[in-house]
Every structure is written in C-alpha cells, then in structure tokens.
Design a protein around this motif. Structure first.
Motif, PDB file in Angstrom:
ATOM      1  N   THR A  21       0.837  -1.203   0.000  1.00  0.00           N
ATOM      2  CA  THR A  21       0.000   0.000   0.000  1.00  0.00           C
ATOM      3  C   THR A  21       0.869   1.249   0.000  1.00  0.00           C
ATOM      4  O   THR A  21       1.987   1.246   0.496  1.00  0.00           O
ATOM      5  CB  THR A  21      -0.927   0.063   1.236  1.00  0.00           C
ATOM      6  N   VAL A  22       0.313   2.322  -0.559  1.00  0.00           N
ATOM      7  CA  VAL A  22       0.893   3.655  -0.439  1.00  0.00           C
ATOM      8  C   VAL A  22      -0.059   4.445   0.439  1.00  0.00           C
ATOM      9  O   VAL A  22      -1.236   4.612   0.114  1.00  0.00           O
ATOM     10  CB  VAL A  22       1.067   4.348  -1.809  1.00  0.00           C
ATOM     11  N   ASP A  23       0.455   4.893   1.574  1.00  0.00           N
ATOM     12  CA  ASP A  23      -0.331   5.671   2.532  1.00  0.00           C
ATOM     13  C   ASP A  23       0.207   7.093   2.561  1.00  0.00           C
ATOM     14  O   ASP A  23       1.418   7.303   2.570  1.00  0.00           O
ATOM     15  CB  ASP A  23      -0.209   5.090   3.941  1.00  0.00           C
ATOM     16  N   ILE A  24      -0.696   8.055   2.592  1.00  0.00           N
ATOM     17  CA  ILE A  24      -0.318   9.463   2.720  1.00  0.00           C
ATOM     18  C   ILE A  24      -0.829   9.938   4.080  1.00  0.00           C
ATOM     19  O   ILE A  24      -2.001   9.772   4.401  1.00  0.00           O
ATOM     20  CB  ILE A  24      -0.939  10.341   1.606  1.00  0.00           C
ATOM     21  N   TYR A  25       0.082  10.499   4.874  1.00  0.00           N
ATOM     22  CA  TYR A  25      -0.245  10.968   6.218  1.00  0.00           C
ATOM     23  C   TYR A  25       0.048  12.454   6.348  1.00  0.00           C
ATOM     24  O   TYR A  25       0.888  12.997   5.628  1.00  0.00           O
ATOM     25  CB  TYR A  25       0.613  10.248   7.269  1.00  0.00           C
ATOM     26  N   SER A  26      -0.613  13.084   7.306  1.00  0.00           N
ATOM     27  CA  SER A  26      -0.250  14.444   7.698  1.00  0.00           C
ATOM     28  C   SER A  26      -0.043  14.446   9.201  1.00  0.00           C
ATOM     29  O   SER A  26      -0.545  13.576   9.924  1.00  0.00           O
ATOM     30  CB  SER A  26      -1.325  15.456   7.301  1.00  0.00           C
ATOM     31  N   HIS A  27       0.733  15.418   9.661  1.00  0.00           N
ATOM     32  CA  HIS A  27       0.955  15.587  11.096  1.00  0.00           C
ATOM     33  C   HIS A  27       1.325  17.038  11.361  1.00  0.00           C
ATOM     34  O   HIS A  27       1.804  17.752  10.473  1.00  0.00           O
ATOM     35  CB  HIS A  27       2.064  14.651  11.606  1.00  0.00           C
ATOM     36  N   LEU A  28       1.104  17.460  12.570  1.00  0.00           N
ATOM     37  CA  LEU A  28       1.477  18.804  12.966  1.00  0.00           C
ATOM     38  C   LEU A  28       2.953  18.786  13.323  1.00  0.00           C
ATOM     39  O   LEU A  28       3.372  18.063  14.218  1.00  0.00           O
ATOM     40  CB  LEU A  28       0.656  19.280  14.159  1.00  0.00           C
ATOM     41  N   ALA A  29       3.756  19.566  12.613  1.00  0.00           N
ATOM     42  CA  ALA A  29       5.191  19.669  12.887  1.00  0.00           C
ATOM     43  C   ALA A  29       5.375  20.794  13.890  1.00  0.00           C
ATOM     44  O   ALA A  29       5.276  21.976  13.557  1.00  0.00           O
ATOM     45  CB  ALA A  29       5.955  19.940  11.598  1.00  0.00           C
ATOM     46  N   GLU A  30       5.630  20.416  15.106  1.00  0.00           N
ATOM     47  CA  GLU A  30       5.709  21.382  16.195  1.00  0.00           C
ATOM     48  C   GLU A  30       6.817  22.417  15.971  1.00  0.00           C
ATOM     49  O   GLU A  30       6.616  23.614  16.181  1.00  0.00           O
ATOM     50  CB  GLU A  30       5.944  20.640  17.508  1.00  0.00           C
ATOM     51  N   GLN A  31       7.983  21.975  15.540  1.00  0.00           N
ATOM     52  CA  GLN A  31       9.095  22.901  15.337  1.00  0.00           C
ATOM     53  C   GLN A  31       8.840  23.878  14.199  1.00  0.00           C
ATOM     54  O   GLN A  31       9.241  25.028  14.276  1.00  0.00           O
ATOM     55  CB  GLN A  31      10.393  22.126  15.072  1.00  0.00           C
ATOM     56  N   CYS A  32       8.184  23.408  13.134  1.00  0.00           N
ATOM     57  CA  CYS A  32       7.888  24.277  11.980  1.00  0.00           C
ATOM     58  C   CYS A  32       6.578  25.020  12.147  1.00  0.00           C
ATOM     59  O   CYS A  32       6.272  25.939  11.403  1.00  0.00           O
ATOM     60  CB  CYS A  32       7.837  23.446  10.697  1.00  0.00           C
ATOM     61  N   GLN A  33       5.773  24.582  13.090  1.00  0.00           N
ATOM     62  CA  GLN A  33       4.462  25.158  13.353  1.00  0.00           C
ATOM     63  C   GLN A  33       3.572  25.153  12.121  1.00  0.00           C
ATOM     64  O   GLN A  33       2.972  26.163  11.746  1.00  0.00           O
ATOM     65  CB  GLN A  33       4.597  26.555  13.941  1.00  0.00           C
ATOM     66  N   CYS A  34       3.522  23.999  11.473  1.00  0.00           N
ATOM     67  CA  CYS A  34       2.639  23.843  10.325  1.00  0.00           C
ATOM     68  C   CYS A  34       2.299  22.354  10.167  1.00  0.00           C
ATOM     69  O   CYS A  34       2.888  21.505  10.817  1.00  0.00           O
ATOM     70  CB  CYS A  34       3.284  24.378   9.047  1.00  0.00           C
ATOM     71  N   THR A  35       1.362  22.069   9.308  1.00  0.00           N
ATOM     72  CA  THR A  35       1.008  20.689   9.008  1.00  0.00           C
ATOM     73  C   THR A  35       1.877  20.208   7.863  1.00  0.00           C
ATOM     74  O   THR A  35       1.982  20.878   6.842  1.00  0.00           O
ATOM     75  CB  THR A  35      -0.478  20.579   8.629  1.00  0.00           C
ATOM     76  N   MET A  36       2.509  19.066   8.051  1.00  0.00           N
ATOM     77  CA  MET A  36       3.375  18.492   7.023  1.00  0.00           C
ATOM     78  C   MET A  36       2.826  17.136   6.607  1.00  0.00           C
ATOM     79  O   MET A  36       2.063  16.511   7.350  1.00  0.00           O
ATOM     80  CB  MET A  36       4.800  18.364   7.546  1.00  0.00           C
ATOM     81  N   LYS A  37       3.224  16.692   5.425  1.00  0.00           N
ATOM     82  CA  LYS A  37       2.759  15.411   4.891  1.00  0.00           C
ATOM     83  C   LYS A  37       3.934  14.507   4.570  1.00  0.00           C
ATOM     84  O   LYS A  37       5.035  14.983   4.325  1.00  0.00           O
ATOM     85  CB  LYS A  37       1.961  15.629   3.613  1.00  0.00           C
ATOM     86  N   PHE A  38       3.652  13.206   4.576  1.00  0.00           N
ATOM     87  CA  PHE A  38       4.633  12.247   4.102  1.00  0.00           C
ATOM     88  C   PHE A  38       3.905  11.041   3.525  1.00  0.00           C
ATOM     89  O   PHE A  38       2.743  10.777   3.853  1.00  0.00           O
ATOM     90  CB  PHE A  38       5.626  11.833   5.197  1.00  0.00           C
ATOM     91  N   ALA A  39       4.587  10.341   2.638  1.00  0.00           N
ATOM     92  CA  ALA A  39       4.033   9.152   1.991  1.00  0.00           C
ATOM     93  C   ALA A  39       4.846   7.944   2.421  1.00  0.00           C
ATOM     94  O   ALA A  39       6.068   8.025   2.600  1.00  0.00           O
ATOM     95  CB  ALA A  39       4.090   9.306   0.468  1.00  0.00           C
ATOM     96  N   VAL A  40       4.174   6.811   2.585  1.00  0.00           N
ATOM     97  CA  VAL A  40       4.835   5.565   2.973  1.00  0.00           C
ATOM     98  C   VAL A  40       4.380   4.460   2.032  1.00  0.00           C
ATOM     99  O   VAL A  40       3.171   4.245   1.867  1.00  0.00           O
ATOM    100  CB  VAL A  40       4.475   5.162   4.420  1.00  0.00           C
TER     101      VAL A  40
END
Length: 94
Positions: A21-40
């Motif tokens: 599977t290819v999963d796309i996630y988002s998370h709150l990046a505390e240090q950058c203070q924004c929502t970031m995404k990554f794919a697995v």
C-alpha cells in the motif's frame, strides 16, 4: 511530570500498489508550526516480518507525492521487501 507528545498522524489516503500500500499521512510539525505530509510505501513482506526502511527527502520544489508518483520505486521495493518513506520537508512552503 513526563513530557507527552501531542503529535498525531492523520491518514489522508491509502491505495494498493504492487501487493503493498501507499499511505499518505499528515501531522502537525511542532518545530515548523505547520502541518506536514509524508508518503509511505508498505511492501507486502511487512505483513509477515519487519522490513528495512529507506527515507527519501524531497527537494525544495517537490512534495511527498513526487517520489511516490514519478520514481516507480514501489515495484523494486515490493520485490526486495523495502519500505519507502518520502516526506516533504521544506518549512518555507508549509
């Protein structure tokens, strides 16, 4: 009081690819203070045993989607039992 992480992952999408599977996630990046995404890409072998992980850092104009969409690496990752993680790291474009 122990530090507790407030980070949570949100699954944005998931689809089958070369038996995995290819999963796309988002998370709150505390240090950058924004929502970031990554794919697995999770290869089929991960259902049976732990697998090695290859991390790919996208460049300034790339997102987590570029590698997963254009590289075609999932076929090889499925063949060799390799998990792929492609994250978007540019804090200027969050």
């Amino acid at each position: 009081m122990a530090n507790q992480s407030s980070e949570t992952l949100t699954l944005l999408s998931q689809h089958g690819c070369f038996g995995g599977t290819v999963d796309i996630y988002s998370h709150l990046a505390e240090q950058c203070q924004c929502t970031m995404k990554f794919a697995v890409y999770i290869p089929p072998q991960a259902k049976l045993r732990p697998v090695p992980v290859l991390y790919y850092l996208s460049g300034l104009t790339c997102t987590e989607q570029n590698f997963m969409t254009k590289a075609g690496a999932q076929r090889y990752a499925a063949q060799y039992g390799l998990m792929l993680v492609a994250r978007y790291w540019c804090r200027f474009l969050c």
